[in-house]
Design a protein around this motif. Structure first.
Motif, PDB file in Angstrom:
ATOM      1  N   GLU A   1       2.021   1.803  -3.503  1.00 23.25           N
ATOM      2  CA  GLU A   1       0.970   2.368  -4.362  1.00 23.25           C
ATOM      3  C   GLU A   1       0.808   3.867  -4.099  1.00 23.25           C
ATOM      4  OE1 GLU A   1      -2.485   0.104  -3.559  1.00 23.25           O
ATOM      5  OE2 GLU A   1      -1.738  -1.740  -4.492  1.00 23.25           O
TER       6      GLU A   1
ATOM      7  N   GLU B   1       1.505   6.937  -6.729  1.00 21.80           N
ATOM      8  CA  GLU B   1       0.507   7.961  -7.040  1.00 21.80           C
ATOM      9  C   GLU B   1       1.101   9.355  -6.888  1.00 21.80           C
ATOM     10  OE1 GLU B   1      -2.805   7.299  -4.543  1.00 21.80           O
ATOM     11  OE2 GLU B   1      -3.427   5.424  -5.522  1.00 21.80           O
TER      12      GLU B   1
ATOM     13  N   SER C   1       0.828  -1.204   0.000  1.00 19.13           N
ATOM     14  CA  SER C   1       0.000   0.000   0.000  1.00 19.13           C
ATOM     15  C   SER C   1       0.861   1.252   0.000  1.00 19.13           C
ATOM     16  CB  SER C   1      -0.936  -0.008   1.209  1.00 19.13           C
ATOM     17  OG  SER C   1      -0.187  -0.009   2.418  1.00 19.13           O
TER      18      SER C   1
END
Length: 892
Positions: A716, A720, A713
């Motif tokens: 990710e 982003e 996570s």
């Protein structure tokens, strides 16, 4: 009788003969004792004595000395000093005439015939006496010393001394000065000694052993000696001032202990049946400290006394004072002076210097001409003073009449150095005729200044309903009047100082003054705890008190601003009221958190500096009407409304730059949050390794399930952020950055608004530079995302820190460009108009550059190091290692 002196050489031969008889008599009497002494010395010189056990050495030496004493007494009794007559007899033995003895005769008759015959006989005897020679006594020498030991023994002993030249002196000393205490067990006496330098020197204790002959320590060091033996020995200290002996004191553990302070070069020894241990200690003198003004004290716009100073000492400056003396001293106290502590950036520094600001407006000499000098004090209490300078102490400017009156009354009391009359200070209240005087009329015995102050208090509190809106001010003044009326001495009369100052501040500023006093009290308590190395629990409680006082002060200032006409409290971009944790940005809370971390990790110097910065920013905090929008906000926010957005009347370039900065601020905030999450994950991984989790008790590998549940996570989110940075750079390149700062956002007309590089046209390629920087940031963020995906949290965190620094630097550059645009449009403004209450550039990212706040990762590493030091201290078994770790923990 003939005169022997008239015979040439006779008297000299008599002396020589007598000397030979003396030597012969000495050898006859003490020959055996001398031979015994030579044999013992020969044995000792060759090392035979030192090879024996200590007890045997002492016993053999004692036996030898005893035998030598017996032989010496026997020789003394046998020895007889030869007389002059013995020498004459020895000389006469060479001639049958016995000339020397015969010359002492005289004729029986004195007739002329016999007289002539006697003269002829005397002449013949004189000729025979002149022919006499000094006898050698060979037969007698041969009888006394048939083996010529009188020559052989000294020759052999001299040869032995020549062969053992280096050891011979000590061996002979050992032989003739035996350690008789060894017979009583003195050789088993064990001595431990160490020197503790003064605490201010910063030096570690020094242990003394048998191999240490001399050592140099600071003057004032304390030497401690512990002896383990049958009874208490004596400590002897020989110094330049004389010799001092003292007995060791018995301790509960069965040892004996003595201490001495070394102020000068000294020789110390432990004596018990002789010297058992000794050292030469050289004392290094402690020079007095020095201090000077680098810049003459000046008054700041905030009525603070600012000056630059330097101080030095050979072992470290322990304290610094600003000493004030009135230029026109009072007749009753011509030598009166005041010492004001000056905060030091560190304790025990040898050379220090700093720019200091002191609030002296509360001093009793505020507004007067004074002579100031710096006085530095070292750990030994020595003082060094700077040159004196003449300054005027700043005084607090009070505008409210009641505040000015309270201040005037206060200084009237404090500036009068007079004392009360003796009757007023008497405690004999039962003395006839003195009850009323000593109990109810003390004010009549007070100095003139106290009497005047009481009259002034009566005057301003007359008809209170007409002049007082705040009852607390009235009752405060009346309380001060009661204190002055009942004070038995000047010290108690001076106790109205804090009360009258509080009344003046209350009358002038209202409730915000109370909050400021609470803030300053909390700051002072926390600063003192950090300086003195207080416990963690105490620092934690004081930190919470300071945090609460800071939030209360901000709330009081906000309420005061609203009461003065500001329509509403300023709002942050998150919709929170500006105050407490939401004050303008998260920087205030970040500073408080950083302060707490610094205090917990023992970085007291940095913590005190940050504490001072936070307090200064809060003192300068002001709320006022906003800019063109008319909404309440930070002072000096040109072209912005209360929510921080650029006003509609601002030029297009400012709106574009403001939008870019807002978007960049959001990106920086998200990156920082991700950094904190990565650091937390890294700590969790470290804890798992220490607990031995994973297959076979090992650490889980990155590819295993459960290796890092949050790593994917985090990767990710990091990816982003990299995409956002790329889109941001692309928007700058294409000129599609909207006013709100969102890439590609359409304006009200539906089409893309101009932006991007056009907003940076006047700043020498700043748009290209921002585009390139954002590209590098995006690449760094994607590399951090790859590292997170691989489970390499350490590398990811380093890349994230690099991206954070680049974002912060870019924000500063864009903020500077925006400031230039605003200044060019509105003209140069004051510092207060171009910065927010925390001193940050208006319109820029509030990143706290003006205050050095350590990064979260740095603070966490400091905590980890401190925890590791504590763990090692708990596990350490070696006493030396524990002392070293304890000194590190005490310092940090």
């Amino acid at each position: 009788m003939a005169d022997l002196r008239t015979i040439p050489g006779v008297k000299g031969r008599i002396r020589q003969t007598r000397a030979r008889l003396l030597r012969l008599a000495a050898l006859e009497a003490a020959g055996f004792a001398l031979l015994f002494l030579a044999i013992y010395a020969f044995f000792a010189v060759l090392g035979g004595l030192e090879r024996l056990p200590v007890v045997w050495q002492a016993g053999l030496s004692l036996a030898f000395l005893g035998g030598l004493a017996v032989l010496g007494v026997r020789a003394w009794r046998r020895f007889r000093v030869p007389a002059e007559g013995d020498a004459v007899v020895a000389l006469d033995a060479q001639s049958d005439l016995r000339p020397l003895s015969s010359l002492a005769d005289r004729p029986v008759t004195a007739d002329p015939g016999s007289r002539g015959l006697w003269d002829a006989h005397a002449a013949r005897l004189a000729e025979a006496a002149a022919d006499l020679r000094t006898p050698r006594f060979r037969d007698r020498w041969r009888a006394v010393d048939p083996f010529y030991l009188r020559f052989g023994a000294p020759l052999v002993l001299g040869a032995a001394i020549a062969v053992t030249w280096n050891q011979a002196p000590s061996r002979l000393q050992q032989a003739f000065a035996p350690d008789l205490g060894a017979l009583l067990g003195a050789q088993n006496l064990r001595v431990e000694a160490w020197i503790t330098p003064p605490a201010y020197s910063g030096r570690a204790p020094l242990f003394l052993d048998a191999d240490t002959s001399s050592v140099r320590v600071p003057a004032g060091s304390e030497v401690t000696l512990r002896a383990f033996g049958r009874s208490a020995p004596r400590l002897r200290v020989d110094s330049g001032t004389g010799r001092a002996d003292r007995r060791f004191q018995a301790m509960p553990d069965g040892a004996f202990e003595a201490t001495a302070v070394i102020e000068a070069d000294s020789d110390i020894s432990v004596r018990w049946w002789g010297e058992r241990a000794g050292w030469s200690i050289l004392a290094s003198p402690d020079d007095a400290p020095a201090a000077r003004f680098v810049e003459t004290p000046t008054v700041t716009p905030q009525d603070r006394t600012a000056f630059s100073w330097e101080a030095s000492d050979d072992y470290g400056v322990d304290a610094l004072f600003l000493v004030l003396r009135p230029q026109r001293p009072h007749a009753a106290a011509p030598d009166e002076e005041a010492r004001i502590p000056v905060p030091l950036p560190g304790i025990g520094e040898r050379e220090i210097g700093e720019d200091t600001e002191l609030d002296l407006t509360r001093h009793k000499w505020a507004g007067l001409d004074v002579r100031a000098r710096l006085v530095a004090v070292d750990g030994a209490g020595q003082e060094g003073a700077s040159d004196a300078v003449d300054i005027v102490l700043p005084e607090k400017l009070f505008l409210q009449p009641l505040a000015k009156a309270a201040q005037e009354i206060r200084v009237t009391v404090l500036r009068d150095p007079g004392a009360y009359d003796e009757m007023a200070t008497s405690t004999d209240a039962l003395r006839p005729g003195a009850i009323n005087v000593s109990a109810t009329q003390r004010l009549e015995m007070a100095p003139d200044g106290v009497k005047t102050a009481a009259i002034m208090l009566d005057a301003i509190t007359y008809e209170a309903p007409r002049y007082f809106d705040d009852p607390s001010v009235y009752f405060g003044l009346r309380t001060a009047r009661g204190i002055l009326a009942s004070a038995p001495d000047k010290a108690e009369a001076d106790s109205v100082d804090p009360l009258l100052w509080a009344v003046a501040m209350k009358a002038e500023y209202g409730s915000a003054a109370d909050a400021l006093r609470a803030l300053m009290a909390a700051k002072k308590a926390l600063e003192q705890a950090l300086r003195n190395g207080a416990s963690e629990d105490q620092i934690r409680r004081l930190m919470e008190a300071f945090r609460e006082a800071a939030n209360n002060y901000v709330a009081a200032k906000m309420a005061e601003a609203i009461a003065n006409g500001m329509p509403d409290a300023p709002m942050t971009e998150d919709g929170e009221a500006s105050g407490g944790q939401g004050m303008g940005s998260n920087d205030f809370e970040d500073m408080l958190n950083a302060l707490e971390d610094l205090a917990e990790t023992g970085a007291s110097d940095q913590a005190r500096q940050l504490l001072s910065d936070i307090t200064n920013m809060l003192e300068n905090l002001e709320f006022q009407q906003g800019g063109s929008g008319g909404e309440g906000g930070w002072p000096g926010m040109p072209g912005q409304s209360a929510d921080g957005e650029a006003g509609e009347d601002a030029p297009e370039e400012e709106q574009e730059l403001t939008g870019a900065l807002e978007r960049l601020s959001e990106l920086l905030r998200e990156q920082r949050e991700l950094n904190d999450d990565t650091l937390e994950a890294e700590r969790d991984e470290l804890d798992q390794r220490q607990l031995g989790q994973g297959p076979d008790g090992g650490t889980p590998s990155p590819g295993e399930p459960g290796a890092e549940p949050g790593a994917s996570s985090l990767a990710e989110r990091q990816d982003e952020l990299g995409s956002l940075a790329d889109r941001f750079a692309e928007a700058l390149e294409n000129g599609e950055l909207g006013a709100a700062g969102e890439p590609g956002e359409a304006g009200e007309g539906g089409g893309p608004e101009p932006g991007g590089e056009e907003a940076f046209a006047d700043f020498d390629g700043l748009g290209d530079q921002a585009e390139d920087t954002l590209g590098r940031i995006a690449r760094t963020q994607r590399r951090a995302a790859d590292a997170l995906a691989d489970g390499d949290l350490g590398r990811a965190r380093r890349l994230q820190d690099s991206a954070t620094r680049a974002l912060r630097d870019l924000s500063s550059e864009l903020a500077g460009a925006l400031d230039e645009l605003v200044e060019a449009r509105e003209g140069d403004g004051s510092e207060a108009e171009n910065t927010d209450p925390f001193g940050n550039p208006v319109g820029g990212v509030n990143d706290g550059d003006n205050v050095a706040i350590p990064e979260e990762a740095d603070r966490q590493r400091a905590k980890d190091i401190l925890d590791e030091l504590r763990r090692r201290y708990d596990r350490a078994e070696d006493e030396g290692e524990r002392e070293y770790l304890q000194r590190l923990l005490d310092r940090f």
